[in-house]
Design an enzyme around this catalytic site. Structure first.
Site, short mmCIF file in Angstrom:
data_model
loop_
_atom_site.label_atom_id
_atom_site.label_comp_id
_atom_site.label_asym_id
_atom_site.label_seq_id
_atom_site.Cartn_x
_atom_site.Cartn_y
_atom_site.Cartn_z
N HIS A 82 -7.47 9.59 -2.16
CA HIS A 82 -6.92 9.62 -0.79
C HIS A 82 -7.70 10.12 0.42
CE1 HIS A 82 -2.50 9.15 0.96
NE2 HIS A 82 -3.40 9.00 1.89
N ASP B 145 0.83 -1.20 0.07
CA ASP B 145 0.16 -0.01 0.17
C ASP B 145 0.87 0.97 -0.05
OD1 ASP B 145 -2.96 0.94 0.66
OD2 ASP B 145 -1.49 2.32 1.75
N SER C 238 5.91 -1.64 8.47
CA SER C 238 7.15 -1.74 9.33
C SER C 238 8.39 -1.94 8.28
CB SER C 238 7.30 -3.03 10.42
OG SER C 238 8.50 -3.34 11.09
N TYR D 145 3.37 9.57 -0.33
CA TYR D 145 4.19 9.05 0.20
C TYR D 145 5.86 9.21 -0.26
CZ TYR D 145 0.44 6.58 2.32
OH TYR D 145 -0.84 6.12 3.06
N LYS E 165 -2.83 5.99 -4.39
CA LYS E 165 -3.70 6.61 -4.01
C LYS E 165 -3.52 8.16 -5.03
CE LYS E 165 -3.54 4.98 0.54
NZ LYS E 165 -2.23 4.57 0.73
N TRP F 55 -6.45 1.67 7.72
CA TRP F 55 -5.14 2.27 7.88
C TRP F 55 -4.71 2.65 9.60
CZ3 TRP F 55 -4.48 7.18 9.79
CH2 TRP F 55 -5.51 8.19 9.62
P1 NAD Z 1 0.69 1.47 12.03
O1 NAD Z 1 -0.65 1.45 12.77
O2 NAD Z 1 0.81 0.38 10.79
O3 NAD Z 1 1.81 1.61 12.73
C1 NAD Z 1 3.06 1.38 12.38
C2 NAD Z 1 4.31 1.57 13.43
O4 NAD Z 1 3.97 0.72 14.28
C3 NAD Z 1 5.61 1.50 12.88
O5 NAD Z 1 6.24 2.63 12.50
C4 NAD Z 1 6.35 0.52 13.86
O6 NAD Z 1 6.77 1.51 14.58
C5 NAD Z 1 5.11 0.04 14.58
N1 NAD Z 1 5.03 -1.39 14.46
C6 NAD Z 1 4.76 -2.18 13.32
N2 NAD Z 1 4.62 -3.46 13.74
C7 NAD Z 1 4.96 -3.70 14.73
C8 NAD Z 1 5.43 -4.64 15.64
N3 NAD Z 1 5.02 -5.94 15.20
N4 NAD Z 1 5.76 -4.80 16.91
C9 NAD Z 1 5.87 -3.47 17.20
N5 NAD Z 1 5.50 -2.31 16.63
C10 NAD Z 1 5.03 -2.55 15.32
O7 NAD Z 1 0.64 2.71 11.37
P2 NAD Z 1 0.59 3.65 9.88
O8 NAD Z 1 1.96 3.43 9.36
O9 NAD Z 1 0.20 5.05 10.20
O10 NAD Z 1 -0.26 2.69 9.04
C11 NAD Z 1 0.07 1.82 8.20
C12 NAD Z 1 -0.44 2.25 6.72
O11 NAD Z 1 -1.73 2.60 6.47
C13 NAD Z 1 0.42 3.31 6.30
O12 NAD Z 1 1.94 2.79 5.98
C14 NAD Z 1 -0.12 3.48 4.93
O13 NAD Z 1 0.21 2.68 3.90
C15 NAD Z 1 -1.63 3.53 5.38
N6 NAD Z 1 -1.99 4.78 5.80
C16 NAD Z 1 -3.13 5.22 5.07
C17 NAD Z 1 -3.65 6.62 5.16
C18 NAD Z 1 -4.75 7.09 4.55
O14 NAD Z 1 -5.21 8.40 4.57
N7 NAD Z 1 -5.23 6.35 3.51
C19 NAD Z 1 -3.31 7.30 6.45
C20 NAD Z 1 -2.23 6.88 7.34
C21 NAD Z 1 -1.55 5.60 6.93
#
Ligand code: NAD
Length: 275
Positions: free
Chosen positions: A105, A42, A226, A47, A72, A182
């Protein structure tokens, strides 16, 4: 796999690449995810890493057709012609000849219906396999339903244990719109919550795995982010155990309606996100 309205299969969990800035790190994270079994990636124009995602796909251990790529259209590119142009640019940066899932988006006021009309055209032209949206409330979806020939098949929205969006999820599922969460892990904000810690201990799993497993019980797709190999593996292998009905209810009770991001109805904010 989740079977979408048009029969296309979408993986139930993937890798989000928001905030992956370093080129090598991004490519390595995607390769590690693919080698682990992840098939959904994704990204988004905003980004700034579509080129890296494209390179990772071209040099991956599995053929492109086995992958499911989401990108997006950003807020400053919305509108009919603008979206078609933005799509071409994304396709070029990714170095692909089709995208699996293309999303609006954010619902930019006055523009999101035109943006979606362009996404419908891309679908008709078979340049995307699935048309979708992100950050759309019920009223945005209802507005699209009035004009669209093909309804969005996916809505990607903020959901995590502290912000569960029950009503919107129920509406989407009733309309056969697949929900993707997300920030599914809430960027770790609930990992120390006693409810999760207790359930995690009982199953000998991590809090992240408990959350991801819980999403599956709600039939919600997740895209945790991650770059750490062990966490990528942990997140992918979160489904070899079953939460009890009581545990599912306990996680449900964690909801605090605590949004981390912008409310899509905060039109000013959404415009500002568009720069
Ligand atoms: P997330 O909830 O996936 O959290 C990510 C963070 O959690 C990482 O930086 C890492 O530090 C930690 N993490 C991940 N796996 C872990 C594990 N197993 N143990 C401990 N810590 C862990 O948050 P995110 O990155 O905001 O969201 C995921 C994805 O959603 C983004 O990468 C993006 O692709 C999407 N997104 C979309 C929108 C939108 O407006 N459509 C907005 C934000 C994010």
């Amino acid at each position: 796999m989740k079977t979408l309205q048009n029969g296309v299969g979408m993986p139930m969990t993937g890798l989000g690449v928001f905030n992956m800035k370093d080129r090598e790190e991004t490519i390595q994270a995607i390769h590690h995810a693919i080698d682990t079994g992840v098939r959904l990636i994704d990204t988004a124009k905003v980004y700034g890493n579509e080129e890296e995602v494209g390179e990772a796909i071209r040099t991956a251990s599995v053929p492109r057709e086995q992958l499911f790529i989401t990108t997006k259209v950003w807020n400053s590119d919305q509108g009919y012609d603008e979206t078609l142009k933005a799509f071409d640019a994304s396709l070029q940066r990714l170095g692909l000849d089709y995208i699996d899932l293309y999303l609006t988006h954010w619902p930019v006021p006055e523009k999101f219906t035109e943006t979606y009309r362009a996404i419908e055209r891309l679908y008709e032209e078979k340049l995307i396999r699935v048309p979708g949206v992100s950050n759309h409330h019920i009223h945005h979806l209802e507005q699209l339903a009035q004009t669209a020939n093909v309804q969005p098949m996916v809505n990607q929205i903020e959901i995590h244990p502290y912000f569960q969006q029950e009503e919107l999820v129920r509406y989407c599922q009733q309309q056969n719109i697949a929900v993707t969460a997300w920030s599914p892990l809430g960027r770790g904000d609930s990992f120390d919550d006693p409810v999760l810690v207790e359930i995690a201990k009982r199953h000998r799993k991590s809090p992240a795995q408990i959350i991801l497993n819980w999403f599956k019980t709600r039939d919600i797709i997740t895209i945790p982010k991650s770059v750490t190999p062990s966490r990528i593996e942990e997140n992918f292998h979160a489904y070899d155990f079953t939460l009890t009905a009581e545990e599912i209810a306990q996680i449900k009770s964690m909801n605090r309606n605590a949004r981390r991001g912008v409310d899509p109805d905060a039109a000013d904010m959404v415009q500002q996100l568009g720069g």
